[in-house]
Each structure stands twice: as structure tokens, then as C-alpha cells.
Design a protein around this motif. Structure first.
Motif, mmCIF file in Angstrom:
data_model
loop_
_atom_site.group_PDB
_atom_site.id
_atom_site.type_symbol
_atom_site.label_atom_id
_atom_site.label_comp_id
_atom_site.label_asym_id
_atom_site.label_seq_id
_atom_site.Cartn_x
_atom_site.Cartn_y
_atom_site.Cartn_z
ATOM 1 N N GLY B 3 43.562 37.976 47.431
ATOM 2 C CA GLY B 3 44.366 36.818 46.920
ATOM 3 C C GLY B 3 43.838 35.338 47.126
ATOM 4 O O GLY B 3 42.576 35.329 47.753
ATOM 5 N N TYR B 45 38.785 38.964 43.579
ATOM 6 C CA TYR B 45 40.057 38.209 43.493
ATOM 7 C C TYR B 45 40.896 38.552 42.509
ATOM 8 O O TYR B 45 40.477 39.055 41.188
ATOM 9 C CB TYR B 45 39.731 36.470 43.317
ATOM 10 C CG TYR B 45 40.899 36.016 42.945
ATOM 11 C CD1 TYR B 45 41.163 35.580 41.634
ATOM 12 C CD2 TYR B 45 42.022 35.576 43.927
ATOM 13 C CE1 TYR B 45 42.463 34.944 41.324
ATOM 14 C CE2 TYR B 45 43.127 34.795 43.679
ATOM 15 C CZ TYR B 45 43.223 34.320 42.294
ATOM 16 O OH TYR B 45 44.434 33.664 41.976
ATOM 17 N N VAL B 46 42.107 38.961 42.618
ATOM 18 C CA VAL B 46 43.109 39.205 41.454
ATOM 19 C C VAL B 46 44.232 38.045 41.561
ATOM 20 O O VAL B 46 44.855 37.875 42.560
ATOM 21 C CB VAL B 46 43.802 40.364 41.609
ATOM 22 C CG1 VAL B 46 44.787 40.920 40.675
ATOM 23 C CG2 VAL B 46 42.714 41.451 41.813
ATOM 24 N N ALA B 47 44.599 37.476 40.476
ATOM 25 C CA ALA B 47 45.710 36.600 40.330
ATOM 26 C C ALA B 47 46.973 37.293 40.719
ATOM 27 O O ALA B 47 47.085 38.232 40.320
ATOM 28 C CB ALA B 47 45.700 35.999 38.602
ATOM 29 N N ASN B 48 47.656 36.389 41.521
ATOM 30 C CA ASN B 48 48.886 36.932 41.975
ATOM 31 C C ASN B 48 50.029 36.760 41.432
ATOM 32 O O ASN B 48 50.835 36.005 41.304
ATOM 33 C CB ASN B 48 48.785 36.419 43.490
ATOM 34 C CG ASN B 48 50.358 36.887 44.198
ATOM 35 O OD1 ASN B 48 50.782 37.594 43.852
ATOM 36 N ND2 ASN B 48 50.205 36.327 45.246
#
Lengths: 345, 345
Positions: B3, B45-48
Motif C-alpha cells: 500500500g 503497489y495496489v491502489a487502496n
């Protein structure tokens, strides 16, 4: 359901003060604490576990992606309900919960999984119905989402998987039929690119060749993995000349449709043709004559899937470090009457 | 899966800067943007979405709580898989996703639901298998979680529900049997406090009394809602003296066990005793003689459940404002051979 932001806004006091009041910290005066707790009850405040987990980087939920298409609705015969019990037995040890994520049949499984990963609902994923090329595996690796696949794939290299031993079943079924004198053995295989289809047909071919028989692609009958698919396989089988003396099925419910089609033509399983089914299934239990098939414990499979997954998650890897990250899951023969005759040599 | 916090820490720059870089804001220099995007890719990374949704107060996921106990594993016969198709058809219109939340059989459903609510995984809940007193309903009301119950309850006052018309089935079955000359009609009912059991037995009693017959509690046979339960009902039925001439079942798969037990005793359904089953089920389709039972569309039921739920959610209430918040779902008679005889008067 309100969170801390709404609570603070409603009371017109800072989030920090609300948080301190809710957490019983001493640096909040009694009157403010009373107002906060009263409003929390009134508004239906819920402690934001999800927010808490995000700070820890986890949600404590594991996702199980299944396909919820019409075929599965009509035909799944509780495979996943069986596996879930085993999964939950293991997850409960670690206060993890399971969420089943059903991908609609109209949606591309990759896009569905991309959305689920973006939603960050889960800490890790279990995927199933792996395709020969399965980009979901690349996605999960790229996004660093721990996962286990129920089924192998050519994608993704050395990831974690468990697969039913389709090759073992094909081998065992071919050996059994050949020992009873069969030489012309058909096989039902899926129409899709699901990986297990390739494994099954390859193993069938290798087993035939091991016995000195020639592989004949005309004996590989393609059909949907369903009861109706079994009915259509029955039609194709009857149309082959000369007719095969035996057939091996890849999917449990195919046997029901196949029996119906054969009976309509006056061809009796277990007398006129040998049938070996795949997984023993409650709905196929009522077939007469009883189907020769294979058995596995779905509960045990679920347990193994869960432990294999946890062995790949940093927080649990040590506990399950002795777990192999790949495993072929055996199935045991359940002899029935559907192949209980020998061909004259 | 990383994140924004991990990303900022890795780059040793502030979360605000990372956020502005990721969102393409102009007040970030080109070199910093490049570094952020590169690290985002590298770290997975993954958009939260979850964080975003929390600020909006929503996750865009709807939960369906089911019970995943062993009985359901063996016996559920895909009721929920059928309903899911209808639910998803509606949810897809609004970019909502469905998560199935299986409550383990060892766990108290109230505690399970409390945990799920605390996890804030979902914006709204669908609950099923409602009990006569069902504290889950009070919990959801208290926590302001929009929900629809599949099944009624005495708890919670005027909340949103849809229920299968168990009373309609009991009425129709009693009328049908009485018109064929039956006077001594048994009924199979659940052993638990599931609300539908009370509805079914009450309606059976009222229907008998409407025809001038006396309700006899000895004819209410209690059993688990499963195939095995049907077998045990068969034993109880055969032990009654004088033996009832007809029986009405409350659960689809009971018929399978009941047939088996009756056949063992040489008592033939449709000749020696009339049997009316409940919901038409794939696994009961193979019974001979064919079972008289009731049919409903699970897909349509799922659609209705979803629309009823959305009508109770602020964001969607206007679109579905014409929806009633309660509905009895009808079932249609499917005449079979299992009650196809008339008693001599």
C-alpha cells in the motif's frame, strides 16, 4: 453503520479526541467521553477493523475465487461446499475468515480478479479452474498477493498449487479396462482450455501407448462438463463405428446424462459398454448399475489447500514450513458395476 | 501487495508526495514522479480501494451469509449457487460485487456476523436461515447495516425480508391430499428453531382444521433437513398406528431417504402411501415414482433479493423505490406420481 469520521463530524470534535475517547485514554474529559460513547451507540458506530488491518497491511480474510456460471449452478454438486469445511478448520486456528468470491460467467476471470485485488478485501487468494495459460497467476505474482492454485497451469513458473491427480485416474482407468479385455476405449474431455483436460488426455494417450495401443484422436469426445455434456457424449459414442467397448469420463455428473442416452439406445452400461466415471458424487449415487468411479475427501483437500496457502504467507510460513508447495492429490478407486464384465479375447 | 505507506517508507518520501505523484498532480517534480511509479511497479503497489471506499463510507461489496456446516455440504444441492446468478445480475448494474461469507457450523451465527460487521468488508448483508428469534437482525439494525433477510423472524420488527411461501405450500399440499381422500396426513418438520418450521406446521394445522380435521401432534415428525433425516422420518412414519396414508415433506432431499426407508419396508410411494416433497431438486429428479413437489426460479429469487436489498440502501433507494420491502415468494406445483392415487372413501 458509521465510522469515526462521521462520528467526529456529528459531534463537531476532532477525530483524535473521538479516537482517544473510544479507546478509553485518560486525556479526555468525562463529559466528552460520555457524549462520544452516546453518539457512537446512537449512530451505530463500528470500530474500523478494515482501517486497523490496513495499517497492519492485512484484512485477515482469505478469498476463494470460484466461477458462478450457469454450468456450475446446475452441475457443481457441492464440490466447493465440501472443500470449505477443510479450509475453515485451518483458518479458524489463526482468526482468519474465508470469503467466497464468485466470478460471474459473463465476466473475464482475469478482470474480475484484478478488481478483487484492487478492492484489497483479502490478504491472500485461492484460485481454481486453472487454464493452460492463466494470466490470473501472473497477476497475483506481480501484485505480490500470496495465493494457492487448485490446479496447475503453464503460467507463472514455480508458484504454489495442489492439483487432483487426473493423470493417476486416467492411468488407473485405462489399466483397469485393458485388464478386462478392452482395446477400443473412448474418453470424454472438456471443450475448454482448462488445464486438467490437457493432463487427462495426455495421460490417457501415454497409458494406451504403454500397453502398445495406438492413440486415436477420434476417440477423444469433447463435451461440456455437465450432465447434458454426458448426454451429448453418449450420442457421439453411439455414432462411432466400430463402437468403443468402454468410456472414461472426466467429470462426475457426465455419467448421469451418458446413462440416459445409452439407455435410450438400449445399450446397457456394465453389460454392453463399460463406463468409468470420475469423482464419486452424491447425485450420481443413484445410477443403476452403480458407477465405477474415484473418491477423494473434500474436507482433507480443503485442509491441505489452506495449509499450503499459509505456508506461502509471511506471517504463517514458519508454522507451515514443512509443507510442500506443490502436491498431486490422489483419488481412490470405488469399484462399481458399470465396468464389471470382461470382453471375450 | 503493498500500500501507499510501504511505498512512501521504501522511497523515504512523504505519503502526501507519493499520493500526489500517483494521482498525476502537477505539484510533483518529474524525477520524483518517475521514482514513485517505478517503485509502485516494483513493489506491486495496489491502489487502496478499501481506503478510498472507507472515506466514501462504502466498500461496494455485498455479503451473503450462509451456513457452511456439514449438513449443508452434503445436502445443500446448490440452492445458493442458483440464487447467486440472480444477485449478480442486479449487482453488476451498479458495480457492486458479491462476497459469500460462510459461517462455520461450530460457530455461533451471531458472533460470526458481529465479526464480519466489525471487519467492515461489506456495505450490506443478505442473511438466510432466519430463526424464530434471530439476534442477527437486531445486530444489523443496531449497527445500521442495510440488509435483507431470506426468511422471516419474530426479531427486528419491520425490516426487509423475502420468504418462500411455506404456508402456501402446506395449504396446497393438504388440499391436494384431502381431495384425493386422505384424512391421516403426516408432516416432516425441522428439529431446529428455524422460522420456516413454525410457519409450515402452523399452516398445516390451519389447513387441516379448515377441512374439519383435528390436528394431531403425533403426526408432526421431526427430523434433520437432509437425506438421512428423510430416512429417519420413514422409520417414524412406519411405526405410527394406524399408519398415515400420506406425508408432506419440508425439505427437498428428505424425499430420497424417505423413499429408501419405505422401499426397504415394501411400502411403495404413489401406491401404498402418498408423498409430497418440497422444492424440486436435481438430486431428487431420479426418484421413481416421480415426486410431486414445488418449483421456484432461484435466478428470479436472487434478482428479487438483490433489488429488495438495494431499495433499502440510501445510494440506490430511489432507483428501486417501487419495490415492496417484504414479499412471499410463490412456488408452483409440479405434479408427479408419488401421490397419484385416490383413497377409497
Amino acid at each position: 453503520m458509521k465510522g469515526i469520521h462521521q462520528l467526529a463530524k456529528h459531534l463537531d470534535i476532532s477525530i483524535g479526541t473521538v479516537s482517544r475517547a473510544l479507546n478509553g485514554r485518560p486525556d479526555v474529559n468525562a463529559e466528552t467521553r460520555r457524549r462520544v460513547l452516546e453518539a457512537a451507540e446512537q449512530l451505530g458506530y463500528v470500530a474500523n477493523q478494515s482501517g486497523r488491518s490496513l495499517r497492519k497491511g492485512s484484512t485477515n480474510v482469505i478469498g476463494l475465487m470460484i466461477e458462478s456460471g450457469k454450468d456450475n449452478v446446475d452441475n457443481s454438486d457441492n464440490f466447493f461446499f465440501g472443500v470449505i469445511g477443510g479450509l475453515q478448520t485451518v483458518f479458524a486456528r489463526h482468526n482468519l475468515d474465508l470469503a467466497i468470491l464468485p466470478c460471474p460467467s459473463e465476466e473475464d476471470p482475469l478482470e474480475y480478479l484484478q478488481r478483487m485485488v484492487a478492492r484489497r478485501l483479502v490478504d491472500a487468494m485461492i484460485i481454481s479452474a486453472t487454464q493452460k495459460i492463466d494470466k490470473r497467476i501472473d497477476l497475483l505474482i506481480e501484485k505480490r498477493v500470496p495465493f494457492v492454485a487448485l490446479g496447475r497451469s503453464h503460467s507463472g513458473g514455480s508458484h504454489t498449487w495442489i492439483d487432483l491427480d487426473f493423470a493417476g485416474v486416467a492411468n488407473s482407468a485405462v489399466d483397469r479396462l485393458i485388464s478386462k479385455g478392452h482395446r477400443r476405449i473412448a474418453i470424454a474431455a472438456p471443450t475448454t482450455d482448462i488445464n486438467l483436460g490437457f493432463v487427462f488426455v495426455d495421460a490417457y494417450r501415454a497409458a494406451l501407448e504403454r500397453h502398445g495401443l495406438t492413440y486415436d484422436p477420434a476417440l477423444v469426445l469433447r463435451a461440456r462438463s455437465s450432465e447434458d455434456g454426458g448426454y451429448s457424449v453418449g450420442g457421439d459414442l453411439l455414432a462411432l463405428a466400430p463402437r468403443p467397448t468402454a468410456i472414461i469420463l472426466i467429470y462426475e455428473l457426465m455419467a448421469i446424462g451418458l446413462y440416459r442416452r445409452l439407455m435410450e439406445a438400449g445399450v446397457k452400461p456394465g453389460c454392453d459398454i463399460a463406463v468409468i466415471g470420475f469423482r464419486e458424487a452424491p447425485r450420481a449415487r443413484f445410477l443403476q448399475p452403480a458407477l465405477t468411479c474415484y473418491r477423494l475427501s473434500l474436507q482433507d483437500l480443503g485442509t491441505e489447500l489452506a495449509e499450503t496457502l499459509l505456508s506461502s504467507m509471511p506471517d504463517y510460513a514458519e508454522i507451515y514450513s514443512s509443507h510442500a508447495c506443490n502436491r498431486l492429490w490422489p483419488l481412490d478407486l470405488v469399484p462399481g458395476e458399470s465396468d464389471a464384465f470382461e470382453l471375450a479375447p
